[in-house]
Design an enzyme around this catalytic site. Structure first.
Site, PDB file in Angstrom:
ATOM      1  N   THR A 117       0.821  -1.209   0.000  1.00 30.50           N
ATOM      2  CA  THR A 117       0.000   0.000   0.000  1.00 30.50           C
ATOM      3  C   THR A 117       0.856   1.261   0.000  1.00 30.50           C
ATOM      4  OG1 THR A 117      -1.451   1.316   1.437  1.00 30.50           O
ATOM      5  CG2 THR A 117      -0.128  -0.330   2.519  1.00 30.50           C
ATOM      6  N   TYR A 141      -1.227  -0.103  10.579  1.00 29.58           N
ATOM      7  CA  TYR A 141      -1.560  -0.783   9.316  1.00 29.58           C
ATOM      8  C   TYR A 141      -0.397  -0.659   8.326  1.00 29.58           C
ATOM      9  CZ  TYR A 141      -3.505  -1.362   4.658  1.00 29.58           C
ATOM     10  OH  TYR A 141      -3.692  -1.746   3.351  1.00 29.58           O
TER      11      TYR A 141
END
Ligand code: UDP
Length: 327
Positions: A117, A141
């Site tokens: 990501t 995350y």
């Protein structure tokens, strides 16, 4: 027919990639615990329902299907929750991945594509982000994804597991034939929430911050159509089959749209009134997150076909009407 193991294949990006795999002549074998995934999204191959951390079961599936590679989507991906419950994220996204890697190694699977990501970059220095930008995540995350990228480099050096990490920007839109689409619970992403407002499921959409140093004061993101993102996984698979070394690539279109531009496009394309509330900034949102995507274009020959803002909103709206309004 060659099999490809797809963890998280019942999820949003995973299911679109399964469709792309099937169209390219592969059988996707989905492994998903269905915590966030949907069994209705698994249409192109078998579904095995268990956790990626269940190494024994993963090994059994590998023995049965002898996949030539794995594509690993299964992960938790709510940034806010990762801040309040980091244990859940490190346990699932990092330890769960390590257990999956153990099973792949035991089963002789030596090629992996990993969902990474742009959150691994944290707050970027400039308006666009190349793969050479320092990776400084600002939430758990992002840290979990960066840790796995590092683990993968080390596993290649030690165990010969070759991998490609794809650093996604903002995945959006739905299958152009409306067979599958986005369905998160809870939903936090801008485009489905704007369409909820268009469809009357919510009263309005709140813009998180209108005082950013951007052209219209709202945040700019690189929205990439999920079908174009799925195509990048197919190309990564071919690159690995052709001997590509372990590496990481941005997958974004290379230009950004603001929150206001998204809302304006949704008003125009749905023909609905969408009421806006101008709210506070959401903590941790950088003003710009836009990819430099020349590496994946040059090296994979990847070209987005559906990623204009209109095409993203149109396909998302078709899916939204079919799935949330007509069903
Ligand atoms: N956003 C917003 N209102 C919402 C949800 C999102 O203004 O209800 C903004 C958010 O601040 C960001 C952009 O829309 O600038 C995209 O957010 P999203 O959560 O879809 O993706 P992210 O960029 O966080 O991965």
């Amino acid at each position: 027919m060659e099999n490809v193991l797809v963890t998280g294949g019942a999820g949003y990006i995973g299911s679109h990639t399964c469709k792309a795999l099937s169209q390219a002549g592969y059988q996707p074998v989905v492994l998903d615990n269905l915590v966030y995934g949907h069994d209705w999204a698994v249409k192109w191959g078998p579904l095995e329902v268990f956790d990626t951390s269940d190494s024994a079961s993963v090994e059994t599936v590998i023995k049965r299907y002898e996949p030539i590679a794995a594509i690993h989507f299964a992960a938790y991906a709510y940034v806010g929750e990762s801040v309040t419950n980091p244990a859940k994220y490190y346990r699932n996204n990092v330890i769960g991945t390590m257990k999956l890697l153990d099973a792949l190694y035991a089963g002789g699977v030596d090629k992996l594509i990993f969902s990474s990501t742009c959150a691994t970059y944290g707050i970027p220095d400039g308006e666009t982000i190349s793969e050479l930008q320092p990776q400084r995540p600002i939430n758990p995350y992002g840290h979990t994804k960066l840790m796995v990228e590092q683990i993968l480099r080390d596993y290649d050096a030690a165990y010969g597991l070759r991998s490609i990490a794809l650093r996604y920007f903002n995945a959006a839109g739905a299958d152009p034939h409306c067979e599958i689409g986005e369905d998160h619970n809870p939903e936090t992403h801008l485009i489905p929430l704007v369409l909820d407002a268009a469809g009357g499921k919510r009263d309005n959409i709140t813009i998180f911050g209108t005082d950013y140093d951007t052209p219209d004061g709202t945040c700019v993101r690189d929205y990439i159509h999920v079908t174009d993102l799925a195509a990048a996984h197919l190309l990564a698979l071919e690159m690995l089959k052709n001997g590509n070394k372990t590496d990481a690539y941005n997958v974004g279109v290379g230009h950004g749209c603001s929150v206001r531009e998204v809302i304006d496009a949704a008003r125009r394309l749905t023909g609905k009134k969408i009421e806006v509330v101008e709210g506070e900034r959401r903590p941790g949102d950088p003003p710009f997150l836009v990819a430099e995507s020349n590496r994946i274009r040059d090296e994979f020959g990847w070209e987005p076909s559906y990623s204009s803002l209109d095409s993203i909103v149109e396909t998302a709206w078709s899916w939204h009407q079919k799935h949330f309004i007509n069903d």
